[in-house]
Motif scaffolding. Structure first.
Motif, PDB file in Angstrom:
ATOM      1  N   GLU A  66       0.833  -1.205   0.000  1.00 16.18           N
ATOM      2  CA  GLU A  66       0.000   0.000   0.000  1.00 16.18           C
ATOM      3  C   GLU A  66       0.864   1.251   0.000  1.00 16.18           C
ATOM      4  O   GLU A  66       0.647   2.180  -0.799  1.00 16.18           O
ATOM      5  CB  GLU A  66      -0.906   0.010   1.229  1.00 16.18           C
ATOM      6  N   VAL A  67       1.829   1.288   0.884  1.00 14.34           N
ATOM      7  CA  VAL A  67       2.677   2.472   0.986  1.00 14.34           C
ATOM      8  C   VAL A  67       3.462   2.692  -0.296  1.00 14.34           C
ATOM      9  O   VAL A  67       3.581   3.815  -0.791  1.00 14.34           O
ATOM     10  CB  VAL A  67       3.624   2.358   2.204  1.00 14.34           C
ATOM     11  N   GLU A  73       2.049   9.733  -5.003  1.00 13.31           N
ATOM     12  CA  GLU A  73       1.113  10.813  -4.664  1.00 13.31           C
ATOM     13  C   GLU A  73       1.684  11.682  -3.547  1.00 13.31           C
ATOM     14  O   GLU A  73       1.563  12.905  -3.578  1.00 13.31           O
ATOM     15  CB  GLU A  73      -0.236  10.241  -4.237  1.00 13.31           C
ATOM     16  N   TRP A  74       2.299  11.061  -2.568  1.00 14.98           N
ATOM     17  CA  TRP A  74       2.882  11.839  -1.469  1.00 14.98           C
ATOM     18  C   TRP A  74       3.956  12.789  -1.986  1.00 14.98           C
ATOM     19  O   TRP A  74       4.060  13.922  -1.524  1.00 14.98           O
ATOM     20  CB  TRP A  74       3.471  10.902  -0.419  1.00 14.98           C
ATOM     21  N   ASP A 298      -5.630   1.383   9.948  1.00 14.86           N
ATOM     22  CA  ASP A 298      -6.737   0.858   9.138  1.00 14.86           C
ATOM     23  C   ASP A 298      -7.074   1.785   7.975  1.00 14.86           C
ATOM     24  O   ASP A 298      -8.079   1.595   7.303  1.00 14.86           O
ATOM     25  CB  ASP A 298      -7.977   0.642  10.004  1.00 14.86           C
ATOM     26  N   GLY A 299      -6.233   2.809   7.751  1.00 17.55           N
ATOM     27  CA  GLY A 299      -6.460   3.748   6.661  1.00 17.55           C
ATOM     28  C   GLY A 299      -7.220   5.000   7.052  1.00 17.55           C
ATOM     29  O   GLY A 299      -7.374   5.914   6.231  1.00 17.55           O
ATOM     30  N   THR A 300      -7.698   5.078   8.286  1.00 22.33           N
ATOM     31  CA  THR A 300      -8.402   6.271   8.757  1.00 22.33           C
ATOM     32  C   THR A 300      -7.487   7.486   8.679  1.00 22.33           C
ATOM     33  O   THR A 300      -6.315   7.411   9.060  1.00 22.33           O
ATOM     34  CB  THR A 300      -8.875   6.081  10.214  1.00 22.33           C
ATOM     35  N   VAL A 301      -8.022   8.603   8.190  1.00 19.61           N
ATOM     36  CA  VAL A 301      -7.255   9.836   8.066  1.00 19.61           C
ATOM     37  C   VAL A 301      -7.827  10.878   9.020  1.00 19.61           C
ATOM     38  O   VAL A 301      -9.032  11.125   9.044  1.00 19.61           O
ATOM     39  CB  VAL A 301      -7.301  10.386   6.618  1.00 19.61           C
ATOM     40  N   GLN A 315     -10.581   3.520   1.411  1.00 21.01           N
ATOM     41  CA  GLN A 315     -11.886   3.636   0.776  1.00 21.01           C
ATOM     42  C   GLN A 315     -11.890   4.714  -0.311  1.00 21.01           C
ATOM     43  O   GLN A 315     -12.517   4.550  -1.363  1.00 21.01           O
ATOM     44  CB  GLN A 315     -12.937   3.948   1.830  1.00 21.01           C
ATOM     45  N   ALA A 316     -11.188   5.810  -0.065  1.00 18.16           N
ATOM     46  CA  ALA A 316     -11.190   6.926  -1.022  1.00 18.16           C
ATOM     47  C   ALA A 316     -10.268   6.669  -2.204  1.00 18.16           C
ATOM     48  O   ALA A 316     -10.445   7.267  -3.265  1.00 18.16           O
ATOM     49  CB  ALA A 316     -10.773   8.208  -0.312  1.00 18.16           C
ATOM     50  N   GLY A 317      -9.260   5.814  -2.031  1.00 22.83           N
ATOM     51  CA  GLY A 317      -8.346   5.507  -3.122  1.00 22.83           C
ATOM     52  C   GLY A 317      -7.046   6.270  -3.069  1.00 22.83           C
ATOM     53  O   GLY A 317      -6.027   5.796  -3.571  1.00 22.83           O
ATOM     54  N   ASN A 318      -7.074   7.471  -2.510  1.00 21.20           N
ATOM     55  CA  ASN A 318      -5.844   8.240  -2.366  1.00 21.20           C
ATOM     56  C   ASN A 318      -6.016   9.280  -1.261  1.00 21.20           C
ATOM     57  O   ASN A 318      -7.133   9.586  -0.839  1.00 21.20           O
ATOM     58  CB  ASN A 318      -5.430   8.906  -3.682  1.00 21.20           C
TER      59      ASN A 318
END
Length: 368
Positions: A66-67, A73-74, A298-301, A315-318
């Motif tokens: 994932e990273v 993008e980062w 868990d991907g929460t931002v 969930q958002a993709g990016n």
């Protein structure tokens, strides 16, 4: 995350509102994000009095794949530093595979750690990490009692020693969370930091009001009343700070103690007095939601450690889709750090200039 590194002060007026308006108008939607905080792993190997992350029984982690897919993008977002927090990042099943694409992309990596696994992973840390920040709660007995782990101090010291042998100039600092169990030992904590070979030590007050650290509404295994200070104890703290200023003047002057005496009095004494209603909380200046973000295991931002989630990168993709969603932009537009109840009691604000254009491209971290 270390609340003071790096801290650059943008222009602001006395009440901070003008600063907030300038930041939001200049940097919203967010196009550049200098700092990204990652929680690679959800669990921790300490049972600290002031944190309940250790009670989380689920094993969640961001994957190296994932990273690797997110790094490009980062880079476009101008991420210059990734801070590995959590949870204990060194518990990740393949942390250094996760770090490698960031390292190769020229993104600096800061590791926040308990230090318990540092000796085991010293070679990989020395090869891939640019800055290490270790939790140090006091001298040996105090540190071990607060961490609730046998030999925690000894294992921390062994890890620092291993890193020093492999990479002597790697920046390694300590951070002490001040609370009832250790506020009398500030000088001893400074001595411990020097004894184990740290470059500096920073102090911040314990958070007793937010939902961070797996403590809903600030409540967890240790009640807030057992971590905050009584009125009489704030008088003791004032005496302790006075002695620290007098007897460790050289450590303040050299920067071994990261904060100034005046800042420590605000950060510690005023904070604990404010919790008791004896005076107001210090006015803060913070632009964390505009220059940084937190991505959990868990991907929460989140916009910072303490505010509610904005969305989920899986969930958002990016990441940019979350940062510039309607919910996120509405949050930033309405946020006034001078009056927001979460911000007012915050123990670790971030105030950093947001570089733009060519200047941003020239600013970065060199790898040793």
């Amino acid at each position: 995350m270390d609340p003071d590194e790096p801290h650059h002060q943008p222009a602001c007026d006395e009440d901070g509102r003008r600063r907030r308006e300038n930041v939001s108008s200049s940097h919203d939607p967010i196009a550049r994000l200098p700092i990204l905080i990652l929680f690679p792993h959800s669990r921790c190997n300490c049972r600290c009095l002031m944190c309940d992350i250790w009670k989380d029984g689920e094993r969640r982690e961001l994957t190296a794949a994932e990273v690797s897919g997110w790094v490009e993008e980062w880079r476009r977002l101008g991420v210059r530093e990734v801070v590995l927090s959590g949870g204990e990042a060194l518990m990740h099943s393949d942390l250094f595979a996760l770090c490698r694409p960031m390292h190769e992309a020229g993104i600096a990596i800061t590791l926040l750690s308990t230090g318990l696994l540092l000796a085991r992973h010293a070679e990989s840390v020395a090869g891939l990490v640019d800055n290490v920040v270790l939790s140090l709660d006091g001298p040996r007995e105090v540190h071990d009692a607060i961490r609730n782990v046998p030999r925690a101090y000894e294992r921390l010291a062994e890890g620092v020693s291993a890193l020093r042998r492999l990479r002597p100039r790697l920046p390694i600092s300590g951070r002490c969370t001040v609370q009832r169990k250790n506020f009398r030992f500030l000088r001893e904590t400074v001595a411990a930091a020097r004894a184990i070979g740290l470059d500096s030590i920073s102090f911040l007050a314990v958070d007793v009001s937010s939902a961070a650290f797996n403590r809903p509404e600030g409540k967890g295994a240790t009640p807030p009343s057992e971590m905050a200070l009584s009125t009489a104890e704030t008088l003791e703290l004032e005496e302790t700070l006075t002695r620290l200023e007098r007897e460790n003047a050289a450590d303040f002057q050299s920067g071994f103690i990261a904060e100034s005496p005046a800042k420590l009095r605000v950060r510690l004494l005023q904070y604990f007095r404010a919790l008791l209603g004896l005076e107001g909380f210090a006015r803060i200046s913070c632009n964390a939601p505009w220059v940084s973000a937190v991505v959990e295991s868990d991907g929460t931002v989140r916009p910072c450690f303490f505010h509610e989630a904005l969305g989920n990168v899986r969930q958002a993709g990016n990441l940019e889709a979350v940062l510039n969603s309607g919910k996120a932009r509405a949050f930033r537009a309405s946020l006034d750090v001078a009056t927001n109840p979460v911000c007012v009691k915050c123990v670790c604000s971030l105030d950093r200039k947001q570089p733009s254009g060519a200047a941003a491209e020239r600013t970065g971290h060199a790898h040793a």
